[in-house]
Design an enzyme around this catalytic site. Structure first.
Site, mmCIF file in Angstrom:
data_model
loop_
_atom_site.group_PDB
_atom_site.id
_atom_site.type_symbol
_atom_site.label_atom_id
_atom_site.label_comp_id
_atom_site.label_asym_id
_atom_site.label_seq_id
_atom_site.Cartn_x
_atom_site.Cartn_y
_atom_site.Cartn_z
ATOM 1 C CE1 TYR A 114 37.096 35.510 38.827
ATOM 2 C CE2 TYR A 114 38.544 35.059 36.971
ATOM 3 C CZ TYR A 114 37.349 35.540 37.467
ATOM 4 O OH TYR A 114 36.408 36.068 36.606
ATOM 5 C CG ASP B 271 41.253 40.285 44.538
ATOM 6 O OD1 ASP B 271 41.194 39.685 43.447
ATOM 7 O OD2 ASP B 271 40.240 40.660 45.161
ATOM 8 C CE LYS C 234 33.538 37.424 45.107
ATOM 9 N NZ LYS C 234 32.737 36.551 44.253
HETATM 10 P P1 KE4 Z 1 33.639 39.976 39.851
HETATM 11 O O1 KE4 Z 1 34.132 40.714 38.620
HETATM 12 O O2 KE4 Z 1 33.121 38.590 39.517
HETATM 13 O O3 KE4 Z 1 32.657 40.817 40.682
HETATM 14 O O4 KE4 Z 1 34.874 39.789 40.834
HETATM 15 C C1 KE4 Z 1 36.022 39.125 40.323
HETATM 16 C C2 KE4 Z 1 36.814 38.570 41.497
HETATM 17 C C3 KE4 Z 1 37.952 39.260 41.898
HETATM 18 N N1 KE4 Z 1 38.692 38.823 42.943
HETATM 19 C C4 KE4 Z 1 38.337 37.712 43.638
HETATM 20 C C5 KE4 Z 1 39.191 37.260 44.777
HETATM 21 C C6 KE4 Z 1 37.174 36.979 43.276
HETATM 22 O O5 KE4 Z 1 36.849 35.864 43.968
HETATM 23 C C7 KE4 Z 1 36.395 37.413 42.189
HETATM 24 C C8 KE4 Z 1 35.153 36.671 41.728
HETATM 25 N N2 KE4 Z 1 34.890 35.423 42.370
HETATM 26 C C9 KE4 Z 1 34.174 34.447 41.610
HETATM 27 C C10 KE4 Z 1 33.986 33.218 42.509
HETATM 28 N N3 KE4 Z 1 35.139 32.485 42.622
HETATM 29 C C11 KE4 Z 1 32.852 34.960 41.122
HETATM 30 C C12 KE4 Z 1 31.929 33.882 40.602
HETATM 31 C C13 KE4 Z 1 31.775 33.995 39.101
HETATM 32 O O6 KE4 Z 1 32.790 34.225 38.396
HETATM 33 O O7 KE4 Z 1 30.619 33.797 38.639
#
Ligand code: KE4
Length: 424
Positions: free
Chosen positions: A144, A239, A267
């Site tokens: 993701y 990523d 993060k």
């Molecule tokens: P954000 O747009 O949520 O800041 O980041 C997206 C993203 C991109 N790449 C990786 C590897 C990620 O894990 C994420 C976001 N992770 C999720 C948890 N699996 C965020 C939690 C959520 O969607 O509320």
């Protein structure tokens, strides 16, 4: 557990916010539960609206590697607050955080701050397509990378949890240039690159995957990615939104000794405030406006509060023994969990990378998304809810990772293992 206030707040939230939450996974739908509304947090604990306390293994999905409200981080934020919140103009803080990240991650010579991991990966893909003048990209099932249209194809995390293959609203034309391959399948990757390598703008990968549950790369997978992207002049995008500064001060790329062309971060570099970043070699990053002609922008990108929070966080992560200490605690919980599973004869397996781990309710070795989907989701839901009722706050989805922070104590871990024993 008395949860009246969380239930009342949830009823109100549902009226004004879709699903009552600002991010789907928080709704706890996939575990047949409703979300706790959190009042405050401190160290390894969070406290809900009814005053119940929990040992927190979500840590805001990764950023809270120091534990909640680390005094140095909160002080750094309040210091900036005394000067203002956001100016829409450059500040010295952005230079400082950029320099710290560049020093930590050798493959990054220059970077651009954005406000989320989604923006980081979306921008990195546009950059790769702009440079190579190619449209097709490769990602991996179960990975993701945020919710940009071009990446929402059989993604992991929320999409996997909600079983939405891709998503309505994403035009077919937006995803026809996105190939999604099985993670860790080196033969399939080689075959596709032999057929289409010259058309591939980039391959984006979670070097250690955290969004199908925790899945590590098999020997040779990342090296093959690096060799094949070089061979066909595609760009390799790591990523590291989740693994950056989580698995080591240099991220997963430092552990595996692979230099990607572009790295995406998020993060932890914001220490709990909204930040994302993407960076790479100078000759790559100088294609981004206003120097180059590939456009990307953001009102709050590099905002002073988030920069201050990130600078304070990274300065604490630089402590010589930080990751060694964290590894000791992480090893301990993995060992205790495995022992408990064995003694109870439970069909489950644990994948761990540093302070990220997932307990998969399957007796298979979990190496990709297909494997992860063999898990018994009913048992997982029961486990999640029973653990939460015992004050242990785990990720509310089989397809997520749990996180250990510096503030988790051995006592926290022993309490967690005790709860696991009782629940199992
Ligand atoms: P954000 O747009 O949520 O800041 O980041 C997206 C993203 C991109 N790449 C990786 C590897 C990620 O894990 C994420 C976001 N992770 C999720 C948890 N699996 C965020 C939690 C959520 O969607 O509320």
């Amino acid at each position: 557990m008395k949860l009246d206030n969380s239930h009342k707040l949830f009823e109100k939230a549902i009226n004004v916010i879709p699903g009552g939450v600002n991010s789907p996974v928080r709704a706890c739908k996939s575990v047949g539960s409703s979300p706790l509304f959190i009042e405050r947090a401190e160290g390894s604990k969070i406290f809900d609206a009814d005053g119940n306390s929990y040992i927190d293994y979500i840590g805001s999905w990764g950023p809270i590697i120091l534990g909640h409200r680390h005094p140095i981080v909160t002080e750094a934020i309040s210091n900036v607050l005394s000067r203002g919140t956001s100016f829409g103009a450059p500040t010295d803080l952005e230079i400082k955080l950029a320099e710290m990240i560049i020093e930590a991650v050798p493959s990054i010579e220059m970077l651009r701050m954005v406000n989320s991991g989604t923006e980081a990966t979306m921008s990195a893909i546009r950059l790769a397509r702009g440079i190579t003048k190619r449209d097709t990209i490769i990602k991996f099932d179960g990975c993701y990378h945020g919710h940009a249209d071009t990446l929402l194809v059989s993604a992991g995390s929320g999409v996997a949890t909600l079983q939405i293959p891709g998503s309505p609203g994403v035009p077919e034309s937006f995803v026809k240039h996105t190939l999604s391959l099985p993670y860790n399948d080196i033969e399939c990757l080689k075959k596709i690159m032999e057929q289409k390598g010259n058309e591939i703008a980039c391959i984006i990968v979670e070097p250690v995957a955290g969004n199908m549950g925790l899945v590590k790369p098999i020997d040779g997978f990342l090296e093959t990615l690096r060799d094949l992207t070089k061979k066909y002049d595609s760009l390799l995008i790591f990523d590291e939104v989740m693994t950056g500064f989580r698995l080591s001060y240099g991220g997963a790329q430092a552990l595996y000794g692979i230099n990607p062309d572009i790295t995406c971060l998020g993060k932890i570099i914001g220490g709990g405030l909204p930040v994302g970043a993407y960076g790479g070699r100078r000759d790559i990053m100088n294609n981004i406006a206003p120097v180059g002609n590939i456009y990307q922008a953001g009102t709050l990108s590099g905002n002073p509060l988030a920069m201050a929070s990130g600078i304070a966080t990274l300065s604490l992560l630089k402590e010589p023994n930080f990751y060694k200490e964290l590894e000791k605690k992480s090893e301990y919980i993995e060992k205790e969990l495995n022992e408990t599973l064995k003694n109870k004869g439970i069909k489950a397996t644990i994948n761990r990378a540093g302070s990220m781990f997932t307990l998969f309710f399957s007796d298979k070795t979990i190496l990709n998304f297909e494997d992860a989907k063999t898990c018994d989701l009913k048992t997982f839901s029961k486990f999640y809810n029973d653990m939460r009722n015992k004050g242990i706050y785990l990720a509310p989805s089989q397809f997520e990772a749990n996180f250990i922070s510096q503030s988790h104590t051995i006592d926290d871990i022993n309490k967690t293992i005790k709860a696991v024993r009782e629940v199992l």
